[in-house]
Scaffold this active site. Sequence first.
Site, PDB file in Angstrom:
ATOM      1  N   LYS A  13       0.827  -1.218   0.000  1.00 40.35           N
ATOM      2  CA  LYS A  13       0.000   0.000   0.000  1.00 40.35           C
ATOM      3  C   LYS A  13       0.860   1.267   0.000  1.00 40.35           C
ATOM      4  CE  LYS A  13      -2.329  -1.119   3.741  1.00 40.35           C
ATOM      5  NZ  LYS A  13      -1.687  -2.446   4.012  1.00 40.35           N
ATOM      6  N   ARG A  88      -9.573   0.291  10.171  1.00 44.93           N
ATOM      7  CA  ARG A  88      -9.095  -1.068  10.410  1.00 44.93           C
ATOM      8  C   ARG A  88     -10.204  -2.008  10.871  1.00 44.93           C
ATOM      9  NH1 ARG A  88      -3.365  -1.249  10.851  1.00 44.93           N
ATOM     10  NH2 ARG A  88      -2.404   0.805  11.028  1.00 44.93           N
ATOM     11  N   ARG A 127      13.005  -8.161   4.550  1.00 51.84           N
ATOM     12  CA  ARG A 127      13.409  -6.756   4.580  1.00 51.84           C
ATOM     13  C   ARG A 127      14.616  -6.546   5.479  1.00 51.84           C
ATOM     14  NH1 ARG A 127       7.685  -3.533   4.790  1.00 51.84           N
ATOM     15  NH2 ARG A 127       7.729  -4.177   6.982  1.00 51.84           N
ATOM     16  N   ARG A 160      14.188  -5.235  11.493  1.00 51.89           N
ATOM     17  CA  ARG A 160      13.363  -4.549  12.485  1.00 51.89           C
ATOM     18  C   ARG A 160      12.592  -5.568  13.325  1.00 51.89           C
ATOM     19  NH1 ARG A 160       9.843  -0.120   9.392  1.00 51.89           N
ATOM     20  NH2 ARG A 160       8.802  -2.065   8.853  1.00 51.89           N
ATOM     21  N   ARG A 171       0.403 -10.270  13.101  1.00 51.12           N
ATOM     22  CA  ARG A 171      -0.238  -9.108  12.463  1.00 51.12           C
ATOM     23  C   ARG A 171      -1.238  -9.551  11.404  1.00 51.12           C
ATOM     24  NH1 ARG A 171       4.381  -5.473  10.201  1.00 51.12           N
ATOM     25  NH2 ARG A 171       2.664  -4.099   9.618  1.00 51.12           N
TER      26      ARG A 171
END
Length: 213
Positions: A13, A88, A127, A160, A171
């Site tokens: 997004k 959300r 990542r 991270r 999540r």
Amino acid sequence: MNIMLFGAPGAGKGTQAKFLIEKYDIPQISTGDILRAAIKAGTKMGLEAKKFMDEGKLVPDSTIIGIIRDRLAEKDCVEGFILDGFPRTIPQAEALEKLMDNMKISLDRVISLNVADDLIVDRITGRRVCPKCGASFHVEFNPPKSTDICDYCGEALIIRKDDTAETVVNRLASYHAQTAPLFDFYTTRGIMAEVDGTKDVLEVKEDIFKILG
């Protein structure tokens, strides 16, 4: 044009929002960004949000909606905006719809970026970020020239905390339980459009532009 980007965390997004900003010259509205900005500016809603955060509590929907209302009323939103990461939940969507009705504006399109969970896990856990300059890499899709070393400043890259497999799976579970039902919410309103988010980034961009005309 008033647009909402919809999809699981890691669906792309944020990347697509940048293309939309360039094409339509409209602002991206991310809940986290405007929350921080409202707190920094010391607005009424920002101070209210800070009170909850300082107490270690979640900022209630009513306060978030108040901050969204203030943001949508700013001059740069007159020609449109891009909602990213909000709403959300169904209650948030209903509150947003009521707010926009009162402001005499509406969403033109909700763009759903469809990406399977297993691919999202691969995307996010791959990542790597630079703690010094903030550059972002991916072990498969955008690897650094030297393994785990930033191309720009030579700092060692890190993973991270929220990019670990366990965090991503949690999540995604939260997304499917709370946010995924919004797909039907906006489909029934006739403004939902689906895009294959597994394609090349530029192909996804072109697919979105075709939908928006």
